[in-house]
Each structure stands twice: as C-alpha cells, then as structure tokens.
Scaffold this active site. Structure first.
Site, PDB file in Angstrom:
ATOM      1  N   GLY A 314       8.737  11.911 -11.804  1.00  0.00           N
ATOM      2  CA  GLY A 314       7.539  12.525 -12.027  1.00  0.00           C
ATOM      3  C   GLY A 314       6.640  11.780 -13.160  1.00  0.00           C
ATOM      4  N   GLU A 315       5.968  12.647 -14.037  1.00  0.00           N
ATOM      5  CA  GLU A 315       5.143  12.105 -15.045  1.00  0.00           C
ATOM      6  C   GLU A 315       4.105  11.361 -14.737  1.00  0.00           C
ATOM      7  OE1 GLU A 315       7.598   9.907 -17.956  1.00  0.00           O
ATOM      8  OE2 GLU A 315       8.987  11.380 -18.001  1.00  0.00           O
ATOM      9  N   GLY A 316       3.655  10.854 -13.396  1.00  0.00           N
ATOM     10  CA  GLY A 316       3.016  10.034 -13.129  1.00  0.00           C
ATOM     11  C   GLY A 316       3.292   8.515 -13.144  1.00  0.00           C
TER      12      GLY A 316
END
Length: 349
Positions: A314-316
């Site tokens: 995740g997180e980008g």
C-alpha cells in the site's frame, strides 16, 4: 442543504474518436514496427485521451496518502496493532517509508492527510489535517461512519485535491484494518464472495486469515441492507477510503491522470465509479498486488495493471514504481521521431 448527502460532480464521457485516431496515427508513425512498444503504446493512448492532446505532458505529479484508523481492527483482522497507523504517518513525514523514498526518487510531491488517526500530530509541511474522529466505529457493532461523517470525508478529499497543483494524482493510503474495508466494499458492490475477496493484509497466518473471514462475514450480515455505494461506504469505512473517494471524484472532474495503487486505493475507485461510471476513463492501474481481491477488483473496473510485483504494502508504493512508465509513454508521443522526420524507410516503402 442536507450535509449527509455529499456533493458528487457529474463526469462527462471523455471518449473522443477523432483524438483517438490522431493519437493512434502518431504512435503508428513512429520509427518502429507497428505495435512494437506493446502496452506502452496503449498507455500513451490512454494518457493522451485523459489529458486531451497528442503531445501530453505530466506536470507536478502529486502523491496523496490518506490515513485513518478502523474500529474493526479491535476484532483482530490485522497482524499489526492500530498504533502502527500513526507510527507510519510519522515515518512518511520523516521520509523513511517506502513511498517516501520512491516519491523522492521520482520527483513526486508527497502529501499526507490525517483523515481520522487515533493520535494528534504536530503541524508540519507535508501534513494536512482533515481529521473527522479518532478512527471509525467498529463495523461489527454498527456502521463504521455516520452518513454525515462519510459525506464530510468525501468533501474533504475533493477540497484537498482542488488546491493541489499538477495534472496527475497518485493514490496512497495507510490504516491498520483497511484491507478489511476494501474486501467488504468489493464483496458488496461487485457481488463477489467474501472468501475470495479477503487476503492476509499485513501478514496474517492461516488461523488469522480464517478469523478475518469469519468476522467479515458477520459484518456483511449485520449490514445486509447497505447496498447503495454510499451506504456501503458508511457501513464498512473508513475515513481514509472515503477521503480518497472524494479525491478521485475531484481529480476525475479536473481530468487529471489518476494512478491507482493497491487494493485499498482501488476500493476507493470502485466506490467512485459506482457513483460516476466515467471515473475509470481517467484511471491507470499501477499494479496488481498480492491481495487476492485486488485482481478481482481491477477486473471489475476494467483496468489492466502495468506491473505485477507481488506487492502488498500500500502507501502508494506501487503507483510510484509505475510512474516512470507513464513518463516514458508521454515522451514516446512527444519526442520519438516519425518515419518521415527521421528519413527511415517503412516496411512497405
């Protein structure tokens, strides 16, 4: 005005057959065999269509990481404790997280939004506070959000994007328990089985995954009437997902290129697309993650991922890793010579 009903922009169909033909002609006329750049050509066509021109330029790309806590995390649906949410927000801001490193590498401006983390943060550059509450309620006991909270989170996402520069938005998120929200939203809005949509998230073992599926089954049963997109979003959460829904809608209205990261960011696009079907015309799927529901979600949205690296962070992070491909696609359109300009003979010449 009823503040429980969010303002949803009406998105036009950006299909332009004449522009598509010009883009295709430009790509086919580059100094290469027809179709030789494969999916990079498809990506160039998509970006050109989104930005509305034959020589697209990606300007001031923005990485937006939305963070929030989930009451459902208390039911043991994650391998990590809720405190990791605020700790990772601090890590983002300190520059030590994967997305921080990758954003620096690729020149992406990083903005972190506190949508509802169970901790107060000291104001500093790069942090935007749009905190609705100290985490959502427990979705296994009632709705994760009230209708008013859901509407406010969507409005917050639109407001945050409205003031960001550039024509490209990369989606990121952080929230212990949010893979459960994504699985619930996919199950309800796409009509799929919860078992197929649920994965190990941050790293549950087999017993933990079985418990997670059991808990999510209970949540689905409790909210069996939450079938409309906004009702499902309010029922399952979370604040960061709803904020991303607003961010997606605003970026789509402005015809920014929306780079979709992993399972949770894709779930926000799923909700936005259910509200406005033309959302996905503005989207590029960065990758297909190791979460089993993600591939199902992307298929439902009709998006083909650029990468498959078995990411589950995740997180980008996946969006940042895919970003150079978008830049390359645009440069091919703008800078690669045509047969005529380069004096190169065609195959059929």
């Amino acid at each position: 005005m009823n503040d429980t009903i969010p303002s949803i922009p009406t998105l036009s169909d950006i299909t332009d057959a004449a522009l598509a033909a010009r883009l295709q002609h430009a790509i086919d006329n580059k100094t290469k065999p027809l179709g030789a750049l494969g999916r990079l050509e498809t990506l160039a066509l998509r970006i050109g269509a989104i930005l509305g021109g034959e020589t697209p330029v990606l300007e001031a790309p923005q990485m937006l990481v939305c963070a929030g806590d989930h009451g459902l995390a208390a039911r043991g649906v994650s391998a990590y404790p809720s405190d990791v949410t605020w700790q990772m927000v601090e890590n983002f801001l300190a520059g030590g997280a994967a997305v921080s490193v990758l954003a620096r590498q690729h020149g992406l401006a990083l903005t972190v939004v506190d949508c509802g983390v169970r901790r107060d943060f000291q104001a500093r550059p790069g942090l935007v506070s749009r905190r609705i509450a100290a985490g959502t309620a427990d979705a296994s006991a009632g709705p994760a959000m009230t209708a008013a909270q859901c509407a406010q989170a969507i409005a917050n996402g639109r407001e945050v994007v409205r003031v960001l520069p550039g024509n490209a938005l990369l989606l990121g998120e952080m929230g212990i328990g949010n893979s459960s929200s994504a699985a619930l939203l996919l199950t309800r809005l796409a009509g799929l089985d919860i078992g197929a949509c649920t994965g190990s998230g941050t790293g549950l073992d087999a017993a933990g995954l079985a418990r997670k599926r059991e808990v999510l089954g209970e949540v689905l049963a409790l909210h069996k009437g939450a079938t409309a997109p906004l009702d499902a979003l309010a029922a399952f959460g979370g604040f960061e997902v709803a904020t991303l829904v607003g961010a997606v809608l605003q970026a789509a209205e402005e015809r920014r290129v929306i780079v979709v990261d992993g399972f949770i960011a894709s779930a926000a696009v799923l909700v936005a697309q259910a509200l406005q079907p033309h959302v996905t015309q503005r989207c590029v799927a960065a990758h297909s993650s190791a979460e089993p529901g993600h591939a199902l979600l992307l298929k439902h949205l009709g998006l083909e991922p650029l990468l498959n690296l078995d990411l589950r962070l995740g997180e980008g992070s996946g969006g940042a890793l895919a970003w150079p491909l978008l830049e390359s696609a645009c440069r091919i359109l703008r800078e690669m010579a045509s047969f005529e300009a380069a004096g190169v003979s065609r195959k059929d010449a």
